[in-house]
Design an enzyme around this catalytic site. Structure first.
Site, PDB file in Angstrom:
ATOM      1  N   ARG A  60       0.937  -1.181  -0.043  1.00 53.75           N
ATOM      2  CA  ARG A  60       0.099  -0.001   0.170  1.00 53.75           C
ATOM      3  C   ARG A  60       1.013   1.188  -0.032  1.00 53.75           C
ATOM      4  NH1 ARG A  60      -5.073   1.080   3.650  1.00 53.75           N
ATOM      5  NH2 ARG A  60      -6.071   0.031   2.081  1.00 53.75           N
ATOM      6  N   HIS A  87      -7.516   1.135  -6.509  1.00 56.42           N
ATOM      7  CA  HIS A  87      -7.611  -0.032  -5.355  1.00 56.42           C
ATOM      8  C   HIS A  87      -8.250  -1.154  -5.716  1.00 56.42           C
ATOM      9  CE1 HIS A  87      -7.677  -1.384  -1.255  1.00 56.42           C
ATOM     10  NE2 HIS A  87      -8.657  -0.279  -0.631  1.00 56.42           N
ATOM     11  N   GLN A  90     -10.276  -3.968  -3.544  1.00 56.43           N
ATOM     12  CA  GLN A  90     -11.410  -3.445  -2.796  1.00 56.43           C
ATOM     13  C   GLN A  90     -12.329  -3.893  -4.004  1.00 56.43           C
ATOM     14  OE1 GLN A  90     -11.964  -1.873   0.189  1.00 56.43           O
ATOM     15  NE2 GLN A  90     -14.117  -2.429  -0.609  1.00 56.43           N
ATOM     16  N   ASP A 179     -17.372   7.005  -0.606  1.00 58.25           N
ATOM     17  CA  ASP A 179     -16.095   6.868  -0.028  1.00 58.25           C
ATOM     18  C   ASP A 179     -15.784   8.015   0.669  1.00 58.25           C
ATOM     19  OD1 ASP A 179     -13.255   5.971   0.795  1.00 58.25           O
ATOM     20  OD2 ASP A 179     -12.680   6.349  -1.312  1.00 58.25           O
ATOM     21  N   CYS A 219     -16.431   1.533   1.130  1.00 58.33           N
ATOM     22  CA  CYS A 219     -15.169   0.714   1.148  1.00 58.33           C
ATOM     23  C   CYS A 219     -14.587   0.633   2.674  1.00 58.33           C
ATOM     24  CB  CYS A 219     -14.177   1.154   0.104  1.00 58.33           C
ATOM     25  SG  CYS A 219     -13.814   2.775   0.617  1.00 58.33           S
ATOM     26  N   ARG A 247     -13.102  -8.692   1.220  1.00 55.03           N
ATOM     27  CA  ARG A 247     -11.967  -8.317   0.890  1.00 55.03           C
ATOM     28  C   ARG A 247     -11.167  -9.609   1.022  1.00 55.03           C
ATOM     29  NH1 ARG A 247      -9.868  -3.388   1.477  1.00 55.03           N
ATOM     30  NH2 ARG A 247      -7.848  -4.343   0.681  1.00 55.03           N
TER      31      ARG A 247
HETATM   32  N1  NVA Z   1     -10.072   6.739  -1.109  1.00 54.12           N
HETATM   33  C1  NVA Z   1      -9.932   6.318   0.189  1.00 54.12           C
HETATM   34  C2  NVA Z   1      -9.726   4.701   0.146  1.00 54.12           C
HETATM   35  C3  NVA Z   1      -9.652   3.961   1.723  1.00 54.12           C
HETATM   36  C4  NVA Z   1      -9.897   2.377   1.505  1.00 54.12           C
HETATM   37  C5  NVA Z   1      -8.411   6.607   0.235  1.00 54.12           C
HETATM   38  O1  NVA Z   1      -7.280   6.575  -0.250  1.00 54.12           O
HETATM   39  O2  NVA Z   1      -8.110   7.327   1.479  1.00 54.12           O
HETATM   40  N1   CP Z   2     -11.036  -0.399   2.574  1.00 51.60           N
HETATM   41  C1   CP Z   2      -9.682  -0.414   3.111  1.00 51.60           C
HETATM   42  O1   CP Z   2      -8.859  -0.577   2.134  1.00 51.60           O
HETATM   43  O2   CP Z   2      -9.693  -0.258   4.389  1.00 51.60           O
HETATM   44  P1   CP Z   2      -8.354   0.068   5.270  1.00 51.60           P
HETATM   45  O3   CP Z   2      -7.755   1.314   4.815  1.00 51.60           O
HETATM   46  O4   CP Z   2      -8.737  -0.268   6.426  1.00 51.60           O
HETATM   47  O5   CP Z   2      -7.319  -1.225   4.509  1.00 51.60           O
END
Ligand code: NVA
Ligand code: CP
Length: 269
Positions: A60, A87, A90, A179, A219, A247
């Site tokens: 990540r 992502h 997801q 989101d 998500c 997930r």
């Molecule tokens: N758009 C959000 C998704 C989190 C799972 C982010 O990137 O923070």
């Molecule tokens: N939806 C998701 O990716 O959650 P986290 O940021 O907790 O991993």
């Protein structure tokens, strides 16, 4: 498996770590301060070193280029656990959840409400290979990346709409998806975004406009009272928790695809 996290996480970390254990594997978590990829250590060096200790790498990161560089220099599969651009894990879990609840994704109307962000890009990339109706309703100036929209449209598989009219967008939706308005890395923009995104909160009135068959998805993590009301998250047609569980199941399928089962078995002995 090496799990590199340059950003916070609950679902991604737990679903990968628990899921990989259930498959017979062992996962090691590396947090933002452990590697400091790109600062303490070059990304291409991280890829080549971790490839020698691991059968798979999950990461990540902020810049999408970092995941591309990891994949380029790694000799083992690299799984994208979220970048600023997309992502994919997801959206695989989301597709599975939709199939479980309405039978199939094909032909469904999925309406995303909010920022044209990484989640939207993954929806668009899925729409380039599976036929459904994808609508992104976002404020002016917060549309998804144009090249990704074009790529999805040119695939000629799905109906794609990008609009600023959220009330019109949700009519007849099978799924209303939300989101956060400020993603990880954008938190200092939150006060400004909260002003610009007024009218894009998924509330009970918007769900009513969508119609009785509409499920709510997010998500997570969700900022209740910001992009969604507490009532919508807690309503019977909210499927955010099966979505979160999926997930793990979707990612386990991805990992089994990437690592032959025989290799997983080898680790048991
Ligand atoms: N758009 C959000 C998704 C989190 C799972 C982010 O990137 O923070
Ligand atoms: N939806 C998701 O990716 O959650 P986290 O940021 O907790 O991993």
């Amino acid at each position: 498996m090496a799990m590199i996290f340059a950003k916070p996480s609950m679902r991604t970390r737990f679903s990968f770590e628990t899921g990989f254990f259930l498959l017979g594997g062992y996962a090691i978590y590396l947090g933002p301060d452990d590697i400091q990829m790109g600062k303490r250590e070059e990304t291409r060096d991280v890829a080549r070193v971790l490839s020698r200790y691991n059968d798979i790498i999950m990461a990540r990161v902020f810049a999408h280029q970092d995941i591309l560089d990891l994949a380029k220099y790694s000799s083992v599969p690299v799984v994208n656990g979220l970048t600023d651009y997309n992502h994919p894990c997801q959206i695989m879990a989301d597709a599975l959840t939709i199939i479980e609840h309405i039978g199939q994704l094909e032909g469904a109307k999925v309406v995303y409400v909010g920022d044209g962000n990484n989640i939207v890009h993954s929806w668009l990339l899925l729409a380039a290979v599976v036929p459904f109706h994808f609508v992104c309703a976002c404020p002016k100036g917060f549309e998804p990346d144009e090249r990704t929209v074009e790529k999805a449209r040119q695939a000629g598989i799905s109906k794609i709409e990008i609009t600023n009219d959220v009330r019109e967008a949700v009519r007849g939706a099978d799924i209303v998806y939300s989101d956060v308005w400020a993603s990880m890395g954008q938190k200092e923009e939150a006060p400004y975004r909260h002003q610009v995104f007024q009218g894009f909160q998924v509330d009970e009135a918007l769900m009513k406009l969508a119609g009785p068959k509409a499920y709510f998805m997010h998500c997570l993590p969700a900022e209740r009272r910001v992009e969604v009301t507490d009532g919508v998250v807690e309503a019977p047609n909210s499927i955010v928790f099966p979505q979160a569980e999926n997930r793990m199941h979707a990612q386990n399928a991805i990992m089994l695809h990437l690592i032959p089962p025989i290799l997983m078995l080898a680790h048991w002995y």
